[in-house]
Enzyme design. Structure first.
Site, short mmCIF file in Angstrom:
data_model
loop_
_atom_site.label_atom_id
_atom_site.label_comp_id
_atom_site.label_asym_id
_atom_site.label_seq_id
_atom_site.Cartn_x
_atom_site.Cartn_y
_atom_site.Cartn_z
N GLU A 174 -1.12 1.32 -5.49
CA GLU A 174 -0.72 0.10 -4.53
C GLU A 174 -0.96 -1.09 -5.61
OE1 GLU A 174 -3.55 0.30 -1.57
OE2 GLU A 174 -3.84 2.31 -1.72
N HIS A 184 0.85 -1.02 -0.20
CA HIS A 184 -0.14 -0.07 0.02
C HIS A 184 0.78 1.33 0.06
CE1 HIS A 184 -2.74 2.69 1.64
NE2 HIS A 184 -3.75 2.06 1.81
O1 LIG Z 1 -7.41 3.81 6.87
P1 LIG Z 1 -6.83 2.45 6.48
O2 LIG Z 1 -7.24 1.30 6.93
O3 LIG Z 1 -5.30 2.44 6.55
O4 LIG Z 1 -7.12 2.46 4.83
C1 LIG Z 1 -6.84 3.54 4.03
C2 LIG Z 1 -7.49 3.29 2.55
O5 LIG Z 1 -6.36 2.47 2.03
C3 LIG Z 1 -6.98 2.20 0.54
O6 LIG Z 1 -5.95 1.45 -0.01
C4 LIG Z 1 -8.18 1.55 0.62
O7 LIG Z 1 -8.55 1.36 -0.82
C5 LIG Z 1 -9.23 2.60 1.24
O8 LIG Z 1 -10.48 2.13 0.87
C6 LIG Z 1 -8.78 2.91 2.66
O9 LIG Z 1 -9.71 3.62 3.12
#
Ligand SMILES: O=P(O)(O)OC[C@H]1O[C@@H](O)[C@H](O)[C@@H](O)[C@@H]1O
Length: 305
Positions: free
Chosen positions: A275, A172
Site C-alpha cells: 500500500e 490500500h
Molecule cells: O480490517 P481493515 O480495517 O480493513 O484493516 C485491514 C488491515 O489493513 C492494513 O493495511 C493494516 O496495516 C492492518 O493493520 C489492518 O489490519
C-alpha cells in the site's frame, strides 16, 4: 453520491458509448465499468473504490473478497480502499472507524473522460456533518483513476478550511496473487519498518518481504517502487509512487483471516497488500487552501520468479 442521483441520470451525464458506463453492482451500489482495448476495470462510487483492473492479456490484478459487505457505512473488503484521514485506528478514539470514514460512504462521480488510450474516472468527496462528528476539519478529496495498460491512482486532498489540517492516507491495494505463501514483495531491501505484529518494534528489511505468517509492516520513509512478485501467476505487479513516503505490507494469514467475517477462510492465500501511503511520522500537514497529491501507478509485467 447524493442518493437521489439515479444510475440513469449518471449515465446521461457521463457514459461513453461502448467504453464506460455506470451499472448496478453488488448490494445495488453503483459502479463505473470501463471496457477499453487496453484494460477493463470497475470502480464503485462507494469509497471511490477500484475493485477490478484487468489489463488486456492479463488476469485481474486486484483481489476482491467473495464475502465482502456491500452497504453504506461498511468497507468493501478487497479492491483499493482509500484510507483517510487516519490509518488503522484513530489514535484518540478507538470507536472511530478503522482507516477513516471515506471508504465507507458514497462519493460523487465528477466525470468520465477518454484521454488517448486511457479512460479517466474522477470522483470527489468533501467534509460534511457526518465527517465533522469524527474529525473537525474541512477538506475536499478528488480521486482520479486512470484506466489503461497502467492503472494510475491520484488522490488530491485540499484543505478547504481556515486552520491547518494533518492527515494520514493510503491507497490500500489488495493485489490478487496465486499463493500468498509463495509471493514476495521486492523493493524494500534495507528499509526500516515498524512491525505491527510485534508491538511496532523497529526492524530493518533484509531482502524481499516473504509471507510466512501474519505480516503487517509499515515501511516509513521509502519512496521506492515495489513489486509484488508472483511465481504462480507468472507476473510482477509494480507500483511506482509519488509523494508517498510509506509503504505498508499486509497479509492476515490464516489466523488473522479467521477474525475477519468479510474474508473467506482461505481467501488470505489469494491476496497480498502493498500500500502506498503517508502514515505516522509521514502524516501530511496542509495550510488553508493548500493541496497534496499522492500518486500510485500499477503495471503488470510478465514472468514473476
Ligand atoms: O480490517 P481493515 O480495517 O480493513 O484493516 C485491514 C488491515 O489493513 C492494513 O493495511 C493494516 O496495516 C492492518 O493493520 C489492518 O489490519
Amino acid at each position: 453520491m447524493p442518493s437521489f442521483v439515479s444510475i440513469e441520470k449518471l449515465n446521461e451525464q457521463h457514459a461513453i458509448a461502448g467504453i464506460a458506463s455506470v451499472i448496478s453492482g453488488e448490494g445495488n451500489l453503483p459502479k463505473v465499468r470501463v471496457t477499453s482495448p487496453r484494460a477493463s476495470a470497475e470502480i464503485y462510487l462507494h469509497g471511490a473504490q477500484v475493485t477490478s483492473w484487468q489489463p488486456a492479456g492479463s488476469e485481474d490484478a486486484i483481489f476482491l473478497s467473495a464475502k465482502s459487505y456491500w452497504e453504506e457505512g461498511r468497507a468493501i473488503r478487497g479492491g483499493i480502499p482509500v484510507c483517510f484521514p487516519w490509518f488503522r485506528n484513530k489514535a484518540d478514539d478507538q470507536k472511530a472507524p478503522s482507516h477513516g470514514f471515506v471508504r465507507t460512504k458514497a462519493w460523487e462521480l465528477l466525470s468520465i473522460a477518454h484521454e488517448g488510450d486511457s479512460v479517466v474516472v474522477t470522483l470527489v468527496t468533501e467534509s460534511d456533518e457526518a465527517s465533522r462528528r469524527w474529525w473537525p476539519h474541512e477538506f475536499r478529496i478528488v480521486h482520479r483513476v486512470t484506466v489503461g495498460a497502467e492503472l494510475k491512482l491520484e488522490l488530491v486532498v485540499t484543505n478547504t478550511g481556515d486552520t491547518a489540517l494533518k492527515f494520514e492516507e493510503a491507497l490500500h491495494t489488495y493485489h490478487r496473487v496465486g499463493d500468498a505463501g509463495r509471493t514476495r514483495v521486492a523493493g524494500l531491501d534495507g528499509a526500516p519498518y515498524l512491525d505491527n505484529m510485534d508491538g511496532n518494534r523497529e526492524k530493518t528489511q533484509a531482502g524481499d518481504v516473504k509471507f510466512t505468517g501474519p505480516t503487517d509492516n509499515a515501511y516509513l520513509t521509502t519512496r521506492n517502487a515495489v513489486e509484488v512478485v508472483d511465481p504462480v501467476l507468472h507476473r510482477r505487479i509494480r507500483t511506482e509512487k509519488k509523494n508517498s513516503l510509506t509503504t505498508v505490507v499486509w497479509n492476515p494469514w490464516q489466523e488473522g483471516a479467521k477474525a475477519l467475517a468479510d474474508l473467506g477462510d482461505d481467501e488470505w492465500q489469494s491476496m497480498a497488500c502493498a500500500e502506498a501511503g503517508n502514515i505516522r511520522s509521514n502524516a501530511v500537514t496542509l495550510a488553508p487552501g493548500e493541496e497534496h497529491t499522492m500518486t500510485a501507478t500499477l503495471a503488470v509485467e510478465g514472468d514473476g520468479r
